[in-house]
Design a protein around this motif. Structure first.
Motif, PDB file in Angstrom:
ATOM      1  N   ARG A   1      42.817  39.663  43.171  1.00 56.89           N
ATOM      2  CA  ARG A   1      43.747  39.895  42.055  1.00 56.89           C
ATOM      3  C   ARG A   1      43.109  40.855  41.057  1.00 56.89           C
ATOM      4  NH1 ARG A   1      47.705  35.837  42.343  1.00 56.89           N
ATOM      5  NH2 ARG A   1      47.144  34.150  43.789  1.00 56.89           N
ATOM      6  N   VAL A   2      43.050  42.127  41.449  1.00 57.61           N
ATOM      7  CA  VAL A   2      42.401  43.148  40.626  1.00 57.61           C
ATOM      8  C   VAL A   2      43.384  44.289  40.393  1.00 57.61           C
ATOM      9  CG1 VAL A   2      40.482  44.763  40.472  1.00 57.61           C
ATOM     10  CG2 VAL A   2      40.156  42.550  41.596  1.00 57.61           C
ATOM     11  N   PRO A   3      43.810  44.536  39.155  1.00 58.77           N
ATOM     12  CA  PRO A   3      44.789  45.608  38.892  1.00 58.77           C
ATOM     13  C   PRO A   3      44.328  46.967  39.387  1.00 58.77           C
ATOM     14  CG  PRO A   3      44.527  44.197  36.961  1.00 58.77           C
ATOM     15  CD  PRO A   3      43.479  43.778  37.939  1.00 58.77           C
ATOM     16  N   GLU A   4      43.027  47.283  39.240  1.00 55.24           N
ATOM     17  CA  GLU A   4      42.534  48.588  39.681  1.00 55.24           C
ATOM     18  C   GLU A   4      42.716  48.771  41.186  1.00 55.24           C
ATOM     19  OE1 GLU A   4      40.243  47.374  36.011  1.00 55.24           O
ATOM     20  OE2 GLU A   4      40.918  46.418  37.872  1.00 55.24           O
ATOM     21  N   LEU A   5      42.476  47.721  41.954  1.00 59.55           N
ATOM     22  CA  LEU A   5      42.628  47.804  43.408  1.00 59.55           C
ATOM     23  C   LEU A   5      44.093  47.916  43.797  1.00 59.55           C
ATOM     24  CD1 LEU A   5      41.434  47.738  46.225  1.00 59.55           C
ATOM     25  CD2 LEU A   5      41.396  45.243  46.112  1.00 59.55           C
ATOM     26  N   VAL A   6      44.952  47.161  43.133  1.00 60.47           N
ATOM     27  CA  VAL A   6      46.393  47.231  43.418  1.00 60.47           C
ATOM     28  C   VAL A   6      46.928  48.636  43.160  1.00 60.47           C
ATOM     29  CG1 VAL A   6      48.667  46.389  42.720  1.00 60.47           C
ATOM     30  CG2 VAL A   6      46.765  44.774  42.981  1.00 60.47           C
ATOM     31  N   ARG A   7      46.489  49.247  42.052  1.00 60.75           N
ATOM     32  CA  ARG A   7      46.935  50.607  41.739  1.00 60.75           C
ATOM     33  C   ARG A   7      46.454  51.602  42.793  1.00 60.75           C
ATOM     34  NH1 ARG A   7      46.108  48.983  36.229  1.00 60.75           N
ATOM     35  NH2 ARG A   7      43.937  49.668  36.289  1.00 60.75           N
ATOM     36  N   ALA A   8      45.214  51.436  43.278  1.00 58.77           N
ATOM     37  CA  ALA A   8      44.695  52.341  44.311  1.00 58.77           C
ATOM     38  C   ALA A   8      45.508  52.212  45.597  1.00 58.77           C
ATOM     39  CB  ALA A   8      43.225  52.036  44.569  1.00 58.77           C
ATOM     40  N   ILE A   9      45.846  50.992  45.990  1.00 58.98           N
ATOM     41  CA  ILE A   9      46.655  50.772  47.196  1.00 58.98           C
ATOM     42  C   ILE A   9      48.027  51.414  47.037  1.00 58.98           C
ATOM     43  CG2 ILE A   9      47.829  49.007  48.562  1.00 58.98           C
ATOM     44  CD1 ILE A   9      45.395  47.188  48.060  1.00 58.98           C
ATOM     45  N   ASP A  10      48.647  51.270  45.871  1.00 58.69           N
ATOM     46  CA  ASP A  10      49.963  51.873  45.621  1.00 58.69           C
ATOM     47  C   ASP A  10      49.905  53.399  45.709  1.00 58.69           C
ATOM     48  OD1 ASP A  10      51.114  49.407  45.304  1.00 58.69           O
ATOM     49  OD2 ASP A  10      51.000  49.411  43.111  1.00 58.69           O
ATOM     50  N   LYS A  11      48.802  53.989  45.221  1.00 58.10           N
ATOM     51  CA  LYS A  11      48.670  55.450  45.282  1.00 58.10           C
ATOM     52  C   LYS A  11      48.541  55.936  46.727  1.00 58.10           C
ATOM     53  CE  LYS A  11      46.635  56.399  40.738  1.00 58.10           C
ATOM     54  NZ  LYS A  11      45.440  56.926  40.014  1.00 58.10           N
ATOM     55  N   VAL A  12      47.766  55.182  47.525  1.00 56.46           N
ATOM     56  CA  VAL A  12      47.614  55.562  48.932  1.00 56.46           C
ATOM     57  C   VAL A  12      48.951  55.453  49.649  1.00 56.46           C
ATOM     58  CG1 VAL A  12      46.488  54.970  51.111  1.00 56.46           C
ATOM     59  CG2 VAL A  12      45.182  54.915  48.987  1.00 56.46           C
ATOM     60  N   ARG A  13      49.710  54.418  49.363  1.00 53.16           N
ATOM     61  CA  ARG A  13      51.044  54.264  49.976  1.00 53.16           C
ATOM     62  C   ARG A  13      51.946  55.434  49.610  1.00 53.16           C
ATOM     63  NH1 ARG A  13      52.959  48.358  48.273  1.00 53.16           N
ATOM     64  NH2 ARG A  13      54.836  49.036  49.384  1.00 53.16           N
ATOM     65  N   ALA A  14      51.816  55.925  48.353  1.00 54.29           N
ATOM     66  CA  ALA A  14      52.712  56.984  47.881  1.00 54.29           C
ATOM     67  C   ALA A  14      52.263  58.371  48.319  1.00 54.29           C
ATOM     68  CB  ALA A  14      52.807  56.935  46.357  1.00 54.29           C
TER      69      ALA A  14
ATOM     70  N   GLU B   1      41.859  56.735  48.078  1.00 51.09           N
ATOM     71  CA  GLU B   1      41.642  56.467  46.656  1.00 51.09           C
ATOM     72  C   GLU B   1      40.452  55.531  46.499  1.00 51.09           C
ATOM     73  OE1 GLU B   1      43.108  57.563  43.916  1.00 51.09           O
ATOM     74  OE2 GLU B   1      44.642  58.812  44.908  1.00 51.09           O
ATOM     75  N   ARG B   2      39.824  55.571  45.318  1.00 50.30           N
ATOM     76  CA  ARG B   2      38.732  54.662  44.993  1.00 50.30           C
ATOM     77  C   ARG B   2      39.067  53.881  43.733  1.00 50.30           C
ATOM     78  NH1 ARG B   2      32.846  57.541  46.048  1.00 50.30           N
ATOM     79  NH2 ARG B   2      33.200  58.098  48.245  1.00 50.30           N
ATOM     80  N   ALA B   3      38.505  52.690  43.646  1.00 52.12           N
ATOM     81  CA  ALA B   3      38.705  51.849  42.460  1.00 52.12           C
ATOM     82  C   ALA B   3      37.395  51.142  42.150  1.00 52.12           C
ATOM     83  CB  ALA B   3      39.815  50.828  42.715  1.00 52.12           C
ATOM     84  N   ARG B   4      37.085  51.020  40.860  1.00 58.98           N
ATOM     85  CA  ARG B   4      35.885  50.306  40.424  1.00 58.98           C
ATOM     86  C   ARG B   4      36.282  49.273  39.382  1.00 58.98           C
ATOM     87  NH1 ARG B   4      30.561  54.071  39.995  1.00 58.98           N
ATOM     88  NH2 ARG B   4      29.685  51.993  40.030  1.00 58.98           N
ATOM     89  N   TRP B   5      35.622  48.113  39.444  1.00 54.83           N
ATOM     90  CA  TRP B   5      35.903  47.064  38.466  1.00 54.83           C
ATOM     91  C   TRP B   5      34.716  46.101  38.413  1.00 54.83           C
ATOM     92  CZ3 TRP B   5      37.784  47.097  43.404  1.00 54.83           C
ATOM     93  CH2 TRP B   5      37.566  45.954  44.180  1.00 54.83           C
ATOM     94  N   SER B   6      34.751  45.227  37.431  1.00 53.01           N
ATOM     95  CA  SER B   6      33.703  44.207  37.311  1.00 53.01           C
ATOM     96  C   SER B   6      34.363  42.850  37.106  1.00 53.01           C
ATOM     97  CB  SER B   6      32.763  44.514  36.139  1.00 53.01           C
ATOM     98  OG  SER B   6      33.453  44.446  34.907  1.00 53.01           O
TER      99      SER B   6
END
Length: 402
Positions: free
Chosen positions: A102-115, A120-125
């Motif tokens: 449940r990481v917003p940064e990862l969800v956004r990266a997946i959505d960008k790849v789909r589009a 895409e890359r995503a970083r979070w802590s």
């Protein structure tokens, strides 16, 4: 540097991805979970018969130390490797990827790849249960032969950057703390050397006096450096919980025996109170011994005017279950209440001049705190002016059920 390898691994995996029967693909597309992968082979990865990927593909991806998850165009999990099961635990075939991470940064990266169809890359802590850092690479992947209709998918690699980040922070903290704390003894040494080279060149009495002071300052720098290095090593492993079983009763007994000379020199009597039973915990024997040594040394230095120190170890019951309580109690002058919450801060001293006079580094209790946290324990301090202080470490007891 790690992710220079990812495209190559993804391409090799794509060449080996052989789909199972069409019904399996349809089930994934529609979000219908196949049998629970937990029933697969030891290690947590899904069994070959439960995955739409070939055995060769699974074996290749299972060799990756990074978590790898293959997801459908609808972002539901198609397959995951052993590292993903170890890292995320809750990941399941057919469930949305967002449920496992449940990481917003990862969800956004997946959505960008789909589009866009571009990686895409995503970083979070994450802060719970301990601070950790991650980087994910999301790449498009097409699973096609032996079927005429391509099956669009994505592959997600999640790399744990925690060790790398801790090393960087350890380096920064060490440089900052060392430069600050070593400035005073270095200035003293420089001044005394200049005096010996100049006005006191032929003064034997001054030379002997300054050489003694220089030795004290050099010893102080050595203690500071050793403590900083010890603290840095402990912080580097803060997220790795010990698995060895240690008898705390023996640890406390050893710490008391090691500290008797220091106590005798300060004219302080060490008393030992041990329960007549073993007190097993999951721990690092050297680190737990360091905890007790630091607490006893602190008690001798700052609470030794009470004439005696009581060191005890016993089994205790708490709301979260049975624990081992290790306590060091002095009968000295006590600590003012406004200082108690800050005692475990680096270089925090109740009385700076007294601490330096007693050769304190201001790091002993910080080291204790980090070791206790690594052992999933708790440190508490109770102090009353004129009565003394008690430092208690509580660690989860290893029971037969565990």
């Amino acid at each position: 540097m790690v992710y220079e390898f990812v495209p190559l691994l993804a391409a090799a995996a794509g060449a080996l991805l052989v789909l199972r029967p069409q019904s399996a693909v349809a089930a994934v597309r529609e979000g219908v979970a196949e049998p629970d992968p937990a029933a697969g082979p030891a290690g947590g990865a899904p069994a070959a018969a439960q995955s739409p990927l070939s055995v060769d593909a699974q074996q290749l991806l299972d060799t990756s130390p990074d978590a790898c998850v293959v997801i459908s165009q609808e972002a539901t999990v198609v397959w995951f490797n052993r590292a993903a099961r170890e890292q995320m635990g809750a990941v399941r075939i057919g469930s949305p990827m967002a449920f496992a991470r449940r990481v917003p940064e990862l969800v956004r990266a997946i959505d960008k790849v789909r589009a866009t169809g571009r990686p895409e890359r995503a970083r979070w802590s994450e802060k719970v249960p301990t601070r950790r850092w991650y980087e994910a690479t999301v790449s498009p992947l097409t699973l096609s032969p032996p079927f005429a209709e391509p099956f669009p998918a994505m592959v997600v690699y999640i790399h744990d950057l925690s060790d790398q980040q801790r090393l960087e922070r350890m380096r920064e903290d060490f440089v900052a703390n060392a430069s600050h704390e070593l400035r005073t003894p270095l200035a003293s040494l420089t001044g005394m050397i200049e005096t010996l080279q100049g006005p006191a060149r032929e003064d034997a009495k001054t030379r002997d006096q300054f050489l003694g002071l220089m030795r004290e300052q050099a010893d102080r720098m050595k203690r500071l450096t050793d403590s900083l290095l010890s603290l840095s090593r402990i912080e580097l492993r803060a997220h790795v919980h010990p698995t060895d079983v240690v008898d705390c009763a023996e640890t406390v007994r050893s710490a008391v025996e090691m500290s008797r000379n220091v106590a005798d020199e300060a004219d302080v009597r060490l008393e030992l109170a041990l329960a007549d039973e073993t007190l097993p915990v999951h721990g690092d024997p050297d680190e737990l011994l360091q905890v007790m040594n630091n607490l006893i040394e602190n008690a001798v230095k700052y609470g030794g005017d009470g004439g005696r120190i009581l060191v005890s170890a016993r089994r205790d019951e708490t709301m979260s279950g049975p624990v081992v309580a290790l306590a060091v109690q002095d009968f000295g002058k006590g600590i003012p209440p406004e200082h108690v919450p800050r005692l475990t801060e680096r270089f925090y001293r109740v009385d700076i001049e007294e601490s330096r006079a007693r050769r304190g580094t201001g790091l002993g209790l910080a080291i204790v705190k980090h070791i206790v946290n690594r052992h999933r324990g708790r440190l508490t301090v109770r102090s009353t002016i004129g009565t003394g202080s008690t430092f208690t470490v509580r660690l989860p007891l290893v029971t037969e059920e565990a």
